[in-house]
Design a protein around this motif. Structure first.
Motif, PDB file in Angstrom:
ATOM      1  N   TYR A  52      33.140  38.413  39.825  1.00  0.00           N
ATOM      2  CA  TYR A  52      34.134  37.585  40.501  1.00  0.00           C
ATOM      3  C   TYR A  52      35.337  37.340  39.587  1.00  0.00           C
ATOM      4  O   TYR A  52      35.210  37.321  38.356  1.00  0.00           O
ATOM      5  CB  TYR A  52      33.533  36.234  40.906  1.00  0.00           C
ATOM      6  N   ALA A  53      36.478  37.141  40.225  1.00  0.00           N
ATOM      7  CA  ALA A  53      37.698  36.797  39.492  1.00  0.00           C
ATOM      8  C   ALA A  53      38.558  35.905  40.371  1.00  0.00           C
ATOM      9  O   ALA A  53      38.372  35.837  41.593  1.00  0.00           O
ATOM     10  CB  ALA A  53      38.465  38.060  39.095  1.00  0.00           C
ATOM     11  N   SER A  54      39.507  35.215  39.762  1.00  0.00           N
ATOM     12  CA  SER A  54      40.420  34.375  40.529  1.00  0.00           C
ATOM     13  C   SER A  54      41.554  35.219  41.096  1.00  0.00           C
ATOM     14  O   SER A  54      41.935  36.245  40.514  1.00  0.00           O
ATOM     15  CB  SER A  54      40.986  33.276  39.637  1.00  0.00           C
ATOM     16  N   PRO A  55      42.140  34.816  42.226  1.00  0.00           N
ATOM     17  CA  PRO A  55      43.286  35.546  42.781  1.00  0.00           C
ATOM     18  C   PRO A  55      44.449  35.645  41.797  1.00  0.00           C
ATOM     19  O   PRO A  55      45.118  36.679  41.717  1.00  0.00           O
ATOM     20  CB  PRO A  55      43.658  34.723  44.015  1.00  0.00           C
ATOM     21  N   ASP A  56      44.702  34.571  41.043  1.00  0.00           N
ATOM     22  CA  ASP A  56      45.816  34.579  40.086  1.00  0.00           C
ATOM     23  C   ASP A  56      45.582  35.599  38.976  1.00  0.00           C
ATOM     24  O   ASP A  56      46.516  36.289  38.547  1.00  0.00           O
ATOM     25  CB  ASP A  56      46.015  33.187  39.478  1.00  0.00           C
ATOM     26  N   TYR A  57      44.331  35.672  38.497  1.00  0.00           N
ATOM     27  CA  TYR A  57      44.034  36.659  37.449  1.00  0.00           C
ATOM     28  C   TYR A  57      44.275  38.076  37.975  1.00  0.00           C
ATOM     29  O   TYR A  57      44.893  38.908  37.301  1.00  0.00           O
ATOM     30  CB  TYR A  57      42.587  36.517  36.968  1.00  0.00           C
ATOM     31  N   LEU A  58      43.797  38.362  39.178  1.00  0.00           N
ATOM     32  CA  LEU A  58      43.940  39.706  39.745  1.00  0.00           C
ATOM     33  C   LEU A  58      45.406  40.036  40.037  1.00  0.00           C
ATOM     34  O   LEU A  58      45.832  41.188  39.923  1.00  0.00           O
ATOM     35  CB  LEU A  58      43.105  39.828  41.013  1.00  0.00           C
ATOM     36  N   ALA A  59      46.184  39.016  40.416  1.00  0.00           N
ATOM     37  CA  ALA A  59      47.602  39.251  40.680  1.00  0.00           C
ATOM     38  C   ALA A  59      48.332  39.689  39.416  1.00  0.00           C
ATOM     39  O   ALA A  59      49.274  40.496  39.470  1.00  0.00           O
ATOM     40  CB  ALA A  59      48.237  37.988  41.240  1.00  0.00           C
ATOM     41  N   ILE A  60      47.894  39.188  38.271  1.00  0.00           N
ATOM     42  CA  ILE A  60      48.542  39.526  37.001  1.00  0.00           C
ATOM     43  C   ILE A  60      47.987  40.825  36.417  1.00  0.00           C
ATOM     44  O   ILE A  60      48.742  41.687  35.956  1.00  0.00           O
ATOM     45  CB  ILE A  60      48.369  38.373  35.991  1.00  0.00           C
ATOM     46  N   HIS A  61      46.667  40.990  36.462  1.00  0.00           N
ATOM     47  CA  HIS A  61      46.016  42.089  35.744  1.00  0.00           C
ATOM     48  C   HIS A  61      45.570  43.236  36.643  1.00  0.00           C
ATOM     49  O   HIS A  61      45.128  44.270  36.141  1.00  0.00           O
ATOM     50  CB  HIS A  61      44.810  41.556  34.961  1.00  0.00           C
ATOM     51  N   GLY A  62      45.669  43.049  37.933  1.00  0.00           N
ATOM     52  CA  GLY A  62      45.236  44.103  38.838  1.00  0.00           C
ATOM     53  C   GLY A  62      43.737  44.047  39.088  1.00  0.00           C
ATOM     54  O   GLY A  62      42.977  43.446  38.330  1.00  0.00           O
ATOM     55  N   GLU A  63      43.307  44.683  40.168  1.00  0.00           N
ATOM     56  CA  GLU A  63      41.889  44.677  40.541  1.00  0.00           C
ATOM     57  C   GLU A  63      41.229  45.987  40.136  1.00  0.00           C
ATOM     58  O   GLU A  63      41.780  47.066  40.380  1.00  0.00           O
ATOM     59  CB  GLU A  63      41.747  44.479  42.055  1.00  0.00           C
ATOM     60  N   PRO A  64      40.066  45.933  39.485  1.00  0.00           N
ATOM     61  CA  PRO A  64      39.368  47.171  39.125  1.00  0.00           C
ATOM     62  C   PRO A  64      38.848  47.867  40.382  1.00  0.00           C
ATOM     63  O   PRO A  64      38.433  47.211  41.338  1.00  0.00           O
ATOM     64  CB  PRO A  64      38.224  46.685  38.241  1.00  0.00           C
ATOM     65  N   HIS A  65      38.860  49.200  40.365  1.00  0.00           N
ATOM     66  CA  HIS A  65      38.399  49.969  41.518  1.00  0.00           C
ATOM     67  C   HIS A  65      37.116  50.745  41.224  1.00  0.00           C
ATOM     68  O   HIS A  65      36.449  51.222  42.151  1.00  0.00           O
ATOM     69  CB  HIS A  65      39.497  50.922  41.981  1.00  0.00           C
TER      70      HIS A  65
END
Length: 301
Positions: A165-178
């Motif tokens: 799990y990750a926060s939306p803000d973290y993913l917005a900055i660092h991108g989502e792993p695929h």
């Protein structure tokens, strides 16, 4: 052997002081001292080493204290059973479970139990160590594996999985792993490898570490992992039951998860008729049914 003398001896041994034992028993220090001395004379032995800082049990005193401790636990169990013959649910209930499950799932739901049974007093003991239920270290346990101790009533409550799990803000900055290899580009937040935890979680973390993770934050409990995830520090390995109460965090790599971890409720056979146990068991089962409904509605079950 005089039970009053044994009871006073036990209080002194437990407190390490004649004065403190007297306060607990509402007796004078001299009365307590006389009873202990009379017990030593009847046994023809010394039970305490006496010094300026208090009392220390002798080897013979340790043996007697072990015996009185067992007696008091049995008396407490009998008292609980007698009180539970009443229709009302009241009194003390000692519940043990893991730190993560207790802090993140159980404790936030206890309001409903107290609303229904306001005279119930719950002692919630959160620790990874498995307490000895037959020896009455606790009355009821919720554990992440089937208890192996004898003379326990067990009920399987549900299964959980460890997920990412990750926060939306973290993913917005660092991108989502695929894919799994992308974990190397992110900070991984997980329980410390040396911390007591379910083996399924440890195995998932070990698998993630094979992908050359360059930055990590390890915590010794899932509450800390969750707080770090909410604070946008990285991608966390967390049990799936947290998603109901923290719906804003995002599951990443949805194909990555641990094997199932069974969750069991257990209590001693001698408490089979306990109304307090029954009230707590029914409450937990009702909450799990509601929890499953919520997860199904969220599409995460």
């Amino acid at each position: 052997m005089d039970w009053d003398k044994l009871r006073i001896f036990h209080a002194v041994a437990d407190a390490g002081s004649l004065t403190h034992a007297g306060d607990a028993l509402h007796l004078s220090q001299s009365a307590v001292s006389r009873q202990v001395r009379a017990l030593e004379e009847s046994l023809n032995t010394t039970l305490f080493h006496r010094h300026a800082r208090g009392l220390i049990l002798t080897e013979q005193g340790e043996l007697l204290f072990d015996a009185t401790s067992s007696m008091i636990k049995r008396i407490d169990a009998a008292t609980a059973r007698i009180r539970d013959s009443e229709e009302e649910v009241f009194g003390n209930l000692r519940v043990t479970t893991t730190y993560g499950f207790g802090a993140l799932w159980l404790a936030p739901r206890l309001t409903k139990l107290y609303e229904k049974y306001p005279d119930l007093n719950i002692d919630l003991m959160l620790e990874e160590r498995v307490l000895d239920l037959p020896m009455r270290e606790a009355d009821v346990a919720i554990r992440m594996k089937e208890p192996s101790q004898a003379d326990l009533i067990r009920k399987r409550l549900m299964t959980i999985r460890m997920r990412l799990y990750a926060s939306p803000d973290y993913l917005a900055i660092h991108g989502e792993p695929h894919e799994m290899a992308d974990i190397a580009k992110h900070r991984l937040i997980c329980q410390s490898p040396s911390a007591a935890q379910v083996s399924a979680g440890a195995q998932l973390v070990q698998e993630l570490f094979t992908h050359d993770v360059s930055s990590t934050l390890t915590v010794n409990n899932y509450f800390g992992v969750l707080q770090a995830v909410i604070s946008n520090l990285g991608i966390g390995v967390l049990p799936d039951y947290i998603i109901e109460d923290f719906p804003t965090i995002v599951r990443v790599l949805p194909d990555v998860e641990s094997v199932e971890v069974p969750v069991f409720l257990a209590y001693p056979e001698e408490l089979r008729q306990s109304k307090r146990i029954a009230a707590f068991r029914d409450f937990v089962q009702e909450e799990i049914i509601a929890h499953r409904r919520t997860l199904k509605a969220l599409g995460t079950e």
